[in-house]
Design a protein around this motif. Structure first.
Motif, PDB file in Angstrom:
ATOM      1  N   LEU A 146       5.799  -0.949   7.725  1.00 26.52           N
ATOM      2  CA  LEU A 146       4.538  -0.387   8.504  1.00 26.52           C
ATOM      3  C   LEU A 146       4.116   0.565   7.878  1.00 26.52           C
ATOM      4  CD1 LEU A 146       6.178  -0.346  12.069  1.00 26.52           C
ATOM      5  CD2 LEU A 146       4.461  -1.705  11.428  1.00 26.52           C
ATOM      6  N   LEU A 147       5.245   1.662   7.182  1.00 26.32           N
ATOM      7  CA  LEU A 147       4.961   2.784   6.522  1.00 26.32           C
ATOM      8  C   LEU A 147       4.210   2.591   5.087  1.00 26.32           C
ATOM      9  CD1 LEU A 147       7.999   4.870   6.986  1.00 26.32           C
ATOM     10  CD2 LEU A 147       5.926   5.274   8.108  1.00 26.32           C
ATOM     11  N   ASP A 148       4.475   1.218   4.681  1.00 24.46           N
ATOM     12  CA  ASP A 148       3.541   0.948   3.303  1.00 24.46           C
ATOM     13  C   ASP A 148       2.304   0.681   3.721  1.00 24.46           C
ATOM     14  OD1 ASP A 148       5.959   1.224   1.937  1.00 24.46           O
ATOM     15  OD2 ASP A 148       6.389  -1.046   1.839  1.00 24.46           O
ATOM     16  N   ASP A 149       2.179  -0.296   4.989  1.00 23.16           N
ATOM     17  CA  ASP A 149       0.614  -0.180   5.349  1.00 23.16           C
ATOM     18  C   ASP A 149       0.042   1.028   5.858  1.00 23.16           C
ATOM     19  OD1 ASP A 149       0.947  -2.786   4.987  1.00 23.16           O
ATOM     20  OD2 ASP A 149       1.487  -3.303   7.246  1.00 23.16           O
ATOM     21  N   LEU A 150       0.658   1.889   6.269  1.00 23.20           N
ATOM     22  CA  LEU A 150      -0.009   3.289   6.730  1.00 23.20           C
ATOM     23  C   LEU A 150      -0.224   3.988   5.488  1.00 23.20           C
ATOM     24  CD1 LEU A 150      -0.445   5.384   9.067  1.00 23.20           C
ATOM     25  CD2 LEU A 150       1.745   6.211   8.561  1.00 23.20           C
ATOM     26  N   VAL A 151       0.295   4.176   4.498  1.00 22.22           N
ATOM     27  CA  VAL A 151       0.216   4.686   3.178  1.00 22.22           C
ATOM     28  C   VAL A 151      -1.171   4.131   2.375  1.00 22.22           C
ATOM     29  CG1 VAL A 151       0.905   5.435   0.910  1.00 22.22           C
ATOM     30  CG2 VAL A 151       2.332   5.371   2.862  1.00 22.22           C
ATOM     31  N   VAL A 152      -1.211   2.706   2.393  1.00 26.45           N
ATOM     32  CA  VAL A 152      -2.207   2.125   1.888  1.00 26.45           C
ATOM     33  C   VAL A 152      -3.530   2.350   2.592  1.00 26.45           C
ATOM     34  CG1 VAL A 152      -3.249  -0.150   1.249  1.00 26.45           C
ATOM     35  CG2 VAL A 152      -0.885   0.192   0.741  1.00 26.45           C
ATOM     36  N   GLU A 153      -3.425   2.487   3.862  1.00 26.84           N
ATOM     37  CA  GLU A 153      -4.645   2.843   4.578  1.00 26.84           C
ATOM     38  C   GLU A 153      -5.086   4.090   4.382  1.00 26.84           C
ATOM     39  OE1 GLU A 153      -6.184   2.731   9.396  1.00 26.84           O
ATOM     40  OE2 GLU A 153      -4.123   1.980   8.709  1.00 26.84           O
ATOM     41  N   GLY A 155       4.764   7.860   0.352  1.00 25.82           N
ATOM     42  CA  GLY A 155       3.679   8.986  -0.055  1.00 25.82           C
ATOM     43  C   GLY A 155       4.407   9.610  -1.101  1.00 25.82           C
ATOM     44  N   GLU A 156       3.729  10.991  -1.350  1.00 28.98           N
ATOM     45  CA  GLU A 156       3.960  11.702  -2.455  1.00 28.98           C
ATOM     46  C   GLU A 156       4.885  12.840  -1.908  1.00 28.98           C
ATOM     47  OE1 GLU A 156       0.510  13.537  -4.057  1.00 28.98           O
ATOM     48  OE2 GLU A 156      -0.443  11.774  -4.154  1.00 28.98           O
TER      49      GLU A 156
END
Length: 266
Positions: free
Chosen positions: A108-115, A88-89
């Motif tokens: 997992l974190l990429d999916d979380l940020v996109v969601e 994220g930012e």
């Protein structure tokens, strides 16, 4: 003793054919197709690993560092691995331990940020939320006796608040103004504490960089799984940045006077 496993007793043949007793065409349609697809495997130990990650608080934010080496056992196999990852930012994470597990955590974190982004609710994930999420993931995998073999530092700045915390494969979490994983927890952490504690609100970015570089140099001298190529992540209120790979300036002249390394034998 009966040495034939097929006679030891097992679930009903119509539910499970554990030892491939029946030919494939006679096996139950709802059962596994071969003997090798049965059972569940767990990672018993990490294979390709990264070593220490260091992180400190300074006046304007968080600074984190990790070298670029991923070792295959004792072999210095991969020398361009980035173990610092922006999320994220506002957040950067740094991981030691198994690199394939770290790649899974990154996905997992990429999916979380996109969601979170697709929710379009005006809120973004900060370092506290990322750390809380990782602590639940790590503890959940631990309770299934299938841990992710990593120790992770999470650092960031959001709403003017600095955040730095740790989580490992057991789900253990804690926060401090200086943190280190791997071998750095033994030999770099005391140096970080002496240099930083009590100065978190006055330490400049230049001074923080000098402290981090000195500790990375000590780790290169002392940790057999480290490398002299490393990256530094700086997270401030204006955002997160990760440097290109840097090379430490080192000197091994002192080794001539050490018994067992140089010419000295007495």
């Amino acid at each position: 003793m009966d040495h034939f496993p097929t006679n030891w007793g097992r679930p009903r043949n119509d539910a499970f054919d554990a030892y491939a007793t029946f030919p494939i065409h006679q096996r139950p349609s709802n059962g596994p197709k071969d003997a090798f697809s049965q059972g569940v495997q767990r990672t018993q130990q990490p294979i390709v690993t990264g070593t220490s990650v260091l992180a400190i608080k300074f006046k304007d934010g968080i600074m984190m560092a990790a070298d670029n080496l991923a070792s295959y056992g004792s072999l210095a196999r991969f020398k361009d691995v980035q173990r610092l990852q922006p999320v994220g930012e506002y957040t950067v994470i740094g991981a030691g331990g198994d690199m394939s597990d770290f790649q899974y955590i990154q996905s997992l974190l990429d999916d979380l940020v996109v969601e979170e982004f697709t929710n379009q609710d005006g809120h973004g994930l900060g370092p506290k939320e990322i750390h809380e999420y990782l602590s639940q993931v790590m503890y959940g995998r631990r309770t299934k006796i299938n841990p992710l073999w990593n120790s992770i530092l999470v650092g960031g700045v959001k709403d003017g608040q600095r955040f730095l915390a740790y989580v490992d494969l057991l789900g253990t979490t804690y926060s401090a103004s200086t943190l280190a994983t791997g071998y750095g927890a033994y030999i770099a952490q005391p140096l970080l504490r002496r240099a930083v504690e009590g100065r978190e609100d006055t330490l400049t970015q230049e001074e923080a960089t000098k402290i981090i570089e000195d500790c990375m140099r000590v780790l290169f001298y002392r940790d057999a799984r480290s490398l002299n190529k490393y990256q530094i992540a700086t997270i401030t209120a204006s955002g997160a940045s990760i440097s290109d790979s840097k090379a430490l300036e080192t000197s091994w002249g002192f080794a001539e006077g050490i018994r067992g390394y140089g010419a000295q034998t007495q």
